[in-house]
Design a protein around this motif. Structure first.
Motif, PDB file in Angstrom:
ATOM      1  N   MET A   1       0.848  -1.174   0.000  1.00  0.00           N
ATOM      2  CA  MET A   1       0.000   0.000   0.000  1.00  0.00           C
ATOM      3  C   MET A   1       0.889   1.231   0.000  1.00  0.00           C
ATOM      4  SD  MET A   1      -3.095   0.887   2.513  1.00  0.00           S
ATOM      5  CE  MET A   1      -2.642   2.158   3.651  1.00  0.00           C
ATOM      6  N   ARG A   2       0.549   2.172  -0.838  1.00  0.00           N
ATOM      7  CA  ARG A   2       1.325   3.386  -0.884  1.00  0.00           C
ATOM      8  C   ARG A   2       0.880   4.318   0.229  1.00  0.00           C
ATOM      9  NH1 ARG A   2       0.920   5.662  -6.735  1.00  0.00           N
ATOM     10  NH2 ARG A   2      -1.055   4.608  -6.762  1.00  0.00           N
ATOM     11  N   GLU A   3       1.808   5.103   0.693  1.00  0.00           N
ATOM     12  CA  GLU A   3       1.543   6.057   1.765  1.00  0.00           C
ATOM     13  C   GLU A   3       0.487   7.058   1.319  1.00  0.00           C
ATOM     14  OE1 GLU A   3       4.091   9.232   4.290  1.00  0.00           O
ATOM     15  OE2 GLU A   3       5.115   7.425   3.622  1.00  0.00           O
ATOM     16  N   GLY A   4      -0.475   7.366   2.231  1.00  0.00           N
ATOM     17  CA  GLY A   4      -1.500   8.356   1.955  1.00  0.00           C
ATOM     18  C   GLY A   4      -2.779   7.782   1.376  1.00  0.00           C
ATOM     19  N   LEU A   5      -2.796   6.510   0.996  1.00  0.00           N
ATOM     20  CA  LEU A   5      -4.013   5.910   0.453  1.00  0.00           C
ATOM     21  C   LEU A   5      -4.715   5.120   1.555  1.00  0.00           C
ATOM     22  CD1 LEU A   5      -2.821   4.575  -3.007  1.00  0.00           C
ATOM     23  CD2 LEU A   5      -4.095   6.644  -2.523  1.00  0.00           C
ATOM     24  N   ALA A   6      -6.008   5.285   1.631  1.00  0.00           N
ATOM     25  CA  ALA A   6      -6.786   4.571   2.642  1.00  0.00           C
ATOM     26  C   ALA A   6      -7.140   3.185   2.132  1.00  0.00           C
ATOM     27  CB  ALA A   6      -8.058   5.345   2.949  1.00  0.00           C
ATOM     28  N   THR A   7      -7.242   2.264   3.068  1.00  0.00           N
ATOM     29  CA  THR A   7      -7.669   0.921   2.673  1.00  0.00           C
ATOM     30  C   THR A   7      -9.185   0.945   2.477  1.00  0.00           C
ATOM     31  OG1 THR A   7      -7.915   0.267   4.986  1.00  0.00           O
ATOM     32  CG2 THR A   7      -5.816  -0.215   3.940  1.00  0.00           C
ATOM     33  N   PRO A   8      -9.693   0.191   1.534  1.00  0.00           N
ATOM     34  CA  PRO A   8     -11.130   0.191   1.287  1.00  0.00           C
ATOM     35  C   PRO A   8     -11.878  -0.399   2.491  1.00  0.00           C
ATOM     36  CG  PRO A   8     -10.022  -1.396  -0.142  1.00  0.00           C
ATOM     37  CD  PRO A   8      -8.964  -0.669   0.630  1.00  0.00           C
ATOM     38  N   ALA A   9     -13.066   0.126   2.720  1.00  0.00           N
ATOM     39  CA  ALA A   9     -13.893  -0.373   3.824  1.00  0.00           C
ATOM     40  C   ALA A   9     -14.416  -1.753   3.476  1.00  0.00           C
ATOM     41  CB  ALA A   9     -15.051   0.579   4.074  1.00  0.00           C
ATOM     42  N   PRO A  10     -14.537  -2.606   4.484  1.00  0.00           N
ATOM     43  CA  PRO A  10     -15.099  -3.942   4.205  1.00  0.00           C
ATOM     44  C   PRO A  10     -16.577  -3.809   3.849  1.00  0.00           C
ATOM     45  CG  PRO A  10     -14.801  -3.630   6.564  1.00  0.00           C
ATOM     46  CD  PRO A  10     -14.205  -2.430   5.884  1.00  0.00           C
ATOM     47  N   PRO A  11     -17.113  -4.745   3.107  1.00  0.00           N
ATOM     48  CA  PRO A  11     -18.530  -4.661   2.745  1.00  0.00           C
ATOM     49  C   PRO A  11     -19.394  -4.801   4.007  1.00  0.00           C
ATOM     50  CG  PRO A  11     -17.619  -6.782   2.091  1.00  0.00           C
ATOM     51  CD  PRO A  11     -16.477  -5.943   2.592  1.00  0.00           C
ATOM     52  N   PRO A  12     -20.578  -4.188   3.999  1.00  0.00           N
ATOM     53  CA  PRO A  12     -21.446  -4.297   5.173  1.00  0.00           C
ATOM     54  C   PRO A  12     -21.911  -5.738   5.355  1.00  0.00           C
ATOM     55  CG  PRO A  12     -22.617  -3.246   3.365  1.00  0.00           C
ATOM     56  CD  PRO A  12     -21.195  -3.425   2.930  1.00  0.00           C
TER      57      PRO A  12
END
Length: 145
Positions: A1-12
């Protein structure tokens, strides 16, 4: 993961389908504490009494209470009366029990008692207490529907 990028939220998580049975399958709350019912009724009377006296808030049992709290209290009282809520002392909180308790706290001729009786004993819960106070001619203020 590159610095500054957020990880995607898990599906509900999946939800159960909404059905009439599921909506009506509420847990049994058990009997209401009679002391809580008395406190709720007293709170609504105290706040409405202060409101008629021109005060916006009161201090009660170390808490600051206002008309928003009284609106919640009167809605609870309306619901408890209309479902005949069982109390922990073995009685039922119905119209007669409401009147007996309210009369123990305030005489019938006080504006706060008249207003609370009107909104708690109504067939349908009124939406706005100040408008109901005006309809009962308990206040000089004008409110719009």
């Amino acid at each position: 993961m590159r610095e500054g990028l957020a990880t995607p939220a898990p599906p509900p998580p999946p939800t159960a389908p909404v059905t009439r049975e599921r909506l009506l399958a509420l847990p049994d709350p058990g009997p209401l504490p009679a002391a809580e019912v008395r406190d709720t009724l007293g709170l609504a009377l105290d706040v409405f009494g202060a409101w008629f006296a021109g005060r916006g808030v009161i201090t009660r049992n170390g808490r600051i209470e206002d008309t928003a709290t009284a609106e919640l209290a009167r809605a609870l009282l309306w619901q408890w009366v209309h479902v005949g809520a069982p109390l922990d002392d073995g009685s039922v909180f119905d119209r007669a029990a409401y009147r007996t308790l309210r009369r123990a706290l305030r005489p019938d001729d006080t504006p706060e008692a008249r207003l609370l009786d009107h909104v708690v004993l109504a067939d349908a819960a009124p939406a706005y207490v100040p408008l109901e106070a005006h309809r009962l001619t308990l206040t000089e203020r004008t409110f719009h529907d």
